[in-house]
Design a protein around this motif. Structure first.
Motif, PDB file in Angstrom:
ATOM      1  N   PRO A 281      35.141  54.118  39.903  1.00 47.87           N
ATOM      2  CA  PRO A 281      35.513  52.700  40.239  1.00 47.87           C
ATOM      3  C   PRO A 281      37.113  52.257  39.889  1.00 47.87           C
ATOM      4  CG  PRO A 281      33.344  53.312  38.904  1.00 47.87           C
ATOM      5  CD  PRO A 281      34.246  54.268  39.091  1.00 47.87           C
ATOM      6  N   VAL A 282      37.562  51.453  40.466  1.00 50.52           N
ATOM      7  CA  VAL A 282      38.719  50.921  40.307  1.00 50.52           C
ATOM      8  C   VAL A 282      38.857  49.372  40.733  1.00 50.52           C
ATOM      9  CG1 VAL A 282      41.183  50.885  40.902  1.00 50.52           C
ATOM     10  CG2 VAL A 282      39.925  53.021  40.922  1.00 50.52           C
ATOM     11  N   TYR A 283      38.887  48.598  39.807  1.00 50.41           N
ATOM     12  CA  TYR A 283      38.760  47.113  39.733  1.00 50.41           C
ATOM     13  C   TYR A 283      40.125  46.492  40.041  1.00 50.41           C
ATOM     14  CZ  TYR A 283      34.419  47.565  36.946  1.00 50.41           C
ATOM     15  OH  TYR A 283      33.181  48.374  36.549  1.00 50.41           O
ATOM     16  N   ALA A 284      39.908  45.759  41.299  1.00 48.71           N
ATOM     17  CA  ALA A 284      40.876  44.976  41.988  1.00 48.71           C
ATOM     18  C   ALA A 284      41.193  43.495  40.987  1.00 48.71           C
ATOM     19  CB  ALA A 284      40.841  44.608  43.292  1.00 48.71           C
ATOM     20  N   ILE A 285      42.540  43.402  40.629  1.00 45.15           N
ATOM     21  CA  ILE A 285      42.923  42.214  39.993  1.00 45.15           C
ATOM     22  C   ILE A 285      43.997  41.485  40.701  1.00 45.15           C
ATOM     23  CG2 ILE A 285      43.826  41.399  37.689  1.00 45.15           C
ATOM     24  CD1 ILE A 285      42.759  43.747  36.415  1.00 45.15           C
ATOM     25  N   HIS A 286      43.584  40.437  41.195  1.00 46.93           N
ATOM     26  CA  HIS A 286      44.273  39.409  41.763  1.00 46.93           C
ATOM     27  C   HIS A 286      45.526  38.739  40.674  1.00 46.93           C
ATOM     28  CE1 HIS A 286      44.754  36.133  44.940  1.00 46.93           C
ATOM     29  NE2 HIS A 286      46.252  36.494  44.566  1.00 46.93           N
ATOM     30  N   CYS A 287      46.772  39.169  40.992  1.00 47.31           N
ATOM     31  CA  CYS A 287      47.842  38.317  40.148  1.00 47.31           C
ATOM     32  C   CYS A 287      47.648  36.902  39.679  1.00 47.31           C
ATOM     33  CB  CYS A 287      49.106  38.695  40.741  1.00 47.31           C
ATOM     34  SG  CYS A 287      50.609  38.143  40.024  1.00 47.31           S
ATOM     35  N   SER A 288      47.531  36.884  38.499  1.00 42.02           N
ATOM     36  CA  SER A 288      47.438  35.233  38.015  1.00 42.02           C
ATOM     37  C   SER A 288      48.475  34.337  38.451  1.00 42.02           C
ATOM     38  CB  SER A 288      47.145  35.302  36.458  1.00 42.02           C
ATOM     39  OG  SER A 288      48.238  35.852  35.905  1.00 42.02           O
ATOM     40  N   ALA A 289      49.666  34.935  38.320  1.00 41.36           N
ATOM     41  CA  ALA A 289      50.709  33.840  38.634  1.00 41.36           C
ATOM     42  C   ALA A 289      50.622  33.757  40.136  1.00 41.36           C
ATOM     43  CB  ALA A 289      52.202  34.757  38.403  1.00 41.36           C
ATOM     44  N   HIS A 290      50.280  34.364  41.017  1.00 38.11           N
ATOM     45  CA  HIS A 290      50.105  34.295  42.488  1.00 38.11           C
ATOM     46  C   HIS A 290      48.975  33.336  42.679  1.00 38.11           C
ATOM     47  CE1 HIS A 290      49.129  35.749  46.725  1.00 38.11           C
ATOM     48  NE2 HIS A 290      50.262  35.414  46.917  1.00 38.11           N
ATOM     49  N   ARG A 291      47.854  33.481  41.801  1.00 40.98           N
ATOM     50  CA  ARG A 291      46.694  32.659  42.164  1.00 40.98           C
ATOM     51  C   ARG A 291      47.290  31.280  41.839  1.00 40.98           C
ATOM     52  NH1 ARG A 291      41.708  35.251  39.292  1.00 40.98           N
ATOM     53  NH2 ARG A 291      40.823  33.676  40.105  1.00 40.98           N
TER      54      ARG A 291
END
Length: 247
Positions: free
Chosen positions: A112-122
């Motif tokens: 399992p590899v969790y994808a994290i969407h960059c908070s600055a980009h969000r």
């Protein structure tokens, strides 16, 4: 080499790691991928620069291969046993469910590899969505970009603007580009610079409208910018947008 060995020891001692990756272009306009690793040893979090790798094409296959090669060159195959997450922007090439980079890296590790969407980009996307269609922001954004270009491509305009700053002994802050990057802090800096230098910019634009001071096309642009910057609605828009950044 000593610094690299120190980083390798940190990753070796850590029980897990995550990868942070983003794309860019170098001075020759070639696509490249930059890779960082984040891990923790005895509750001490470390973010380590791993390297930059050129990619023939910025798609899921080539980017994932570049990241894998960089990691394997540094840590052999052990990184695959410790990888738990990847932080990227929200582009489909990175987070696509079938052929995105994170999916491909996950397939390489078989874990399992969790994808994290960059908070600055969000935050940037949320901000853009919130102001989308707001006329006052569109007007201010376009004006800041045009003023930036007006001074960037004219050494004479910059020199005269510098003199306008110096006459009241003000610190010169040039207008910065707002359209060349997506990050909110750059928009905030552009707003601050325009507001800081408002009096000096207006003074220079007014001087350019005098007969013989500038070419007709430059004088016409200066007249339009002068009128816009003197408009109370424009100033209100600048201040309102800056307040939104600070909220």
């Amino acid at each position: 080499m000593a610094r690299q060995q120190e980083q390798d020891d940190i990753v070796k001692e850590g029980s897990f790691l995550s990868i942070i990756s983003d794309g860019s272009t170098d001075v020759s306009s070639k696509e490249a991928e930059i890779v960082y690793v984040r891990t923790s040893v005895r509750c001490q979090v470390s973010t380590l620069f791993i390297g930059v790798k050129n990619v023939p094409k910025a798609d899921g296959e080539h980017i994932s291969t570049a990241i894998s090669n960089l990691m394997t060159e540094r840590f052999q195959e052990t990184w695959k046993e410790k990888l738990v997450a990847m932080g990227t922007d929200g582009a489909s090439v990175m987070l696509g469910k079938t052929s995105g980079v994170v999916k491909r890296i996950k397939d390489m590790t078989s874990r399992p590899v969790y994808a994290i969407h960059c908070s600055a980009h969000r935050i940037e996307l949320a901000y853009k969505d919130a102001i989308k269609g707001t006329k006052i922001w569109q007007r201010c954004d376009a004006l800041m970009l045009n003023i930036y270009l007006f001074y960037k491509y004219s050494p004479l305009n910059r020199a005269n603007l510098k003199a306008s700053f110096e006459s009241p002994n003000m610190k010169m802050l040039l207008s910065t580009r707002v359209g060349g990057t997506r990050w909110v802090p750059h928009h905030e800096r552009a707003l601050k610079n325009v507001l800081h230098g408002h009096a000096a910019i207006v003074r220079h634009l007014e001087q350019m409208q005098a007969p013989g001071e500038a070419r007709k096309d430059s004088s016409a642009k200066a007249r339009n910018f002068f009128k816009a910057l003197k408009d109370k609605h424009t100033l209100f828009g600048f201040i309102l947008c800056l307040m939104l950044f600070k909220a």
